[in-house]
Design a protein around this motif. Structure first.
Motif, PDB file in Angstrom:
ATOM      1  N   SER A  16       2.752 -18.856  11.207  1.00  0.00           N
ATOM      2  CA  SER A  16       3.588 -17.663  11.026  1.00  0.00           C
ATOM      3  C   SER A  16       3.389 -17.040   9.640  1.00  0.00           C
ATOM      4  O   SER A  16       3.213 -15.820   9.515  1.00  0.00           O
ATOM      5  N   ALA A  17       3.411 -17.861   8.608  1.00  0.00           N
ATOM      6  CA  ALA A  17       3.228 -17.345   7.247  1.00  0.00           C
ATOM      7  C   ALA A  17       1.811 -16.797   7.067  1.00  0.00           C
ATOM      8  O   ALA A  17       1.622 -15.757   6.434  1.00  0.00           O
ATOM      9  N   TRP A  18       0.806 -17.496   7.637  1.00  0.00           N
ATOM     10  CA  TRP A  18      -0.574 -17.009   7.555  1.00  0.00           C
ATOM     11  C   TRP A  18      -0.689 -15.648   8.229  1.00  0.00           C
ATOM     12  O   TRP A  18      -1.290 -14.724   7.692  1.00  0.00           O
ATOM     13  N   LEU A  23      -1.892  -9.942   8.311  1.00  0.00           N
ATOM     14  CA  LEU A  23      -1.568  -8.566   8.692  1.00  0.00           C
ATOM     15  C   LEU A  23      -1.432  -7.668   7.458  1.00  0.00           C
ATOM     16  O   LEU A  23      -1.838  -6.506   7.485  1.00  0.00           O
ATOM     17  N   ALA A  24      -0.896  -8.195   6.372  1.00  0.00           N
ATOM     18  CA  ALA A  24      -0.817  -7.424   5.124  1.00  0.00           C
ATOM     19  C   ALA A  24      -2.218  -7.150   4.578  1.00  0.00           C
ATOM     20  O   ALA A  24      -2.492  -6.055   4.066  1.00  0.00           O
ATOM     21  N   VAL A  63       1.689 -17.453  -0.502  1.00  0.00           N
ATOM     22  CA  VAL A  63       1.482 -16.221  -1.259  1.00  0.00           C
ATOM     23  C   VAL A  63       0.026 -15.753  -1.272  1.00  0.00           C
ATOM     24  O   VAL A  63      -0.275 -14.695  -1.807  1.00  0.00           O
ATOM     25  N   GLY A  64      -0.869 -16.541  -0.686  1.00  0.00           N
ATOM     26  CA  GLY A  64      -2.267 -16.138  -0.691  1.00  0.00           C
ATOM     27  C   GLY A  64      -3.079 -16.909   0.328  1.00  0.00           C
ATOM     28  O   GLY A  64      -2.661 -17.978   0.796  1.00  0.00           O
ATOM     29  N   PHE A  87      -6.812 -12.760  -0.073  1.00  0.00           N
ATOM     30  CA  PHE A  87      -5.640 -11.899  -0.178  1.00  0.00           C
ATOM     31  C   PHE A  87      -4.537 -12.651  -0.895  1.00  0.00           C
ATOM     32  O   PHE A  87      -4.278 -13.824  -0.618  1.00  0.00           O
ATOM     33  N   VAL A  88      -3.890 -11.954  -1.816  1.00  0.00           N
ATOM     34  CA  VAL A  88      -2.724 -12.468  -2.530  1.00  0.00           C
ATOM     35  C   VAL A  88      -1.606 -11.449  -2.353  1.00  0.00           C
ATOM     36  O   VAL A  88      -1.840 -10.237  -2.461  1.00  0.00           O
ATOM     37  N   ALA A  89      -0.407 -11.932  -2.078  1.00  0.00           N
ATOM     38  CA  ALA A  89       0.753 -11.049  -1.922  1.00  0.00           C
ATOM     39  C   ALA A  89       0.850 -10.124  -3.135  1.00  0.00           C
ATOM     40  O   ALA A  89       0.652 -10.570  -4.273  1.00  0.00           O
TER      41      ALA A  89
END
Length: 150
Positions: A16-18, A23-24, A63-64, A87-89
């Motif tokens: 879920s977190a991944w 998607l971001a 976060v990444g 990717f990093v938030a």
């Protein structure tokens, strides 16, 4: 206060977190992939066949992410490593998370007995923030990329 950043392999409990970070990432690059492509990627990342994934956590929050793979090379008898996605938030950019994810891929490339230790990646020329980091931890190649016209 920032917690210690932890880098580790992607695990099934992280789905879920991944997915939220993935998607971001797609939104950042203005990409719209079919759901089955994302589902297939996630299964491959968790399968130990082909692509690999590491994730960064600050405390309990992912976060990444970074995805990479090893492949044969025509220029070497050893495999090379392609860092495909990073990717990093947005709230953690500039915190060192991106650097730590890349360094974890470097360590994986160094540890892979069949690989040369070489790691390469691409980014958009307009991705100026990421390129500030990449210019410090990598060497800008003089290759120009072409894609098949469709």
């Amino acid at each position: 206060m920032m917690h210690t950043l932890t880098i580790r392999p992607l695990q099934p409990a992280d789905k879920s977190a991944w997915r939220a970070l993935w998607l971001a990432y797609l939104e950042f690059y203005q990409q719209d992939l079919a759901q089955e492509v994302t589902d297939d990627l996630l299964e491959r990342l968790l399968s130990e066949n082909g692509h690999r994934a590491l994730v960064a956590f600050e405390g309990d929050t992912m976060v990444g992410l970074v995805h990479y793979l090893f492949h044969d090379s025509t220029w070497s008898s050893q495999m090379t490593c392609y860092l495909e996605d990073l990717f990093v938030a947005p709230t953690l950019r500039g915190s060192g998370a991106g650097r730590k994810l890349i360094e974890a891929v470097y360590a994986a490339a160094d540890a892979e007995p069949r690989a040369s230790g070489n790691v390469y990646w691409h980014t958009h020329d307009h991705n100026e923030r990421a390129r500030l980091l990449y210019d410090r931890i990598g060497d800008l190649s003089d290759f120009v990329r072409y894609d098949r016209s469709r």
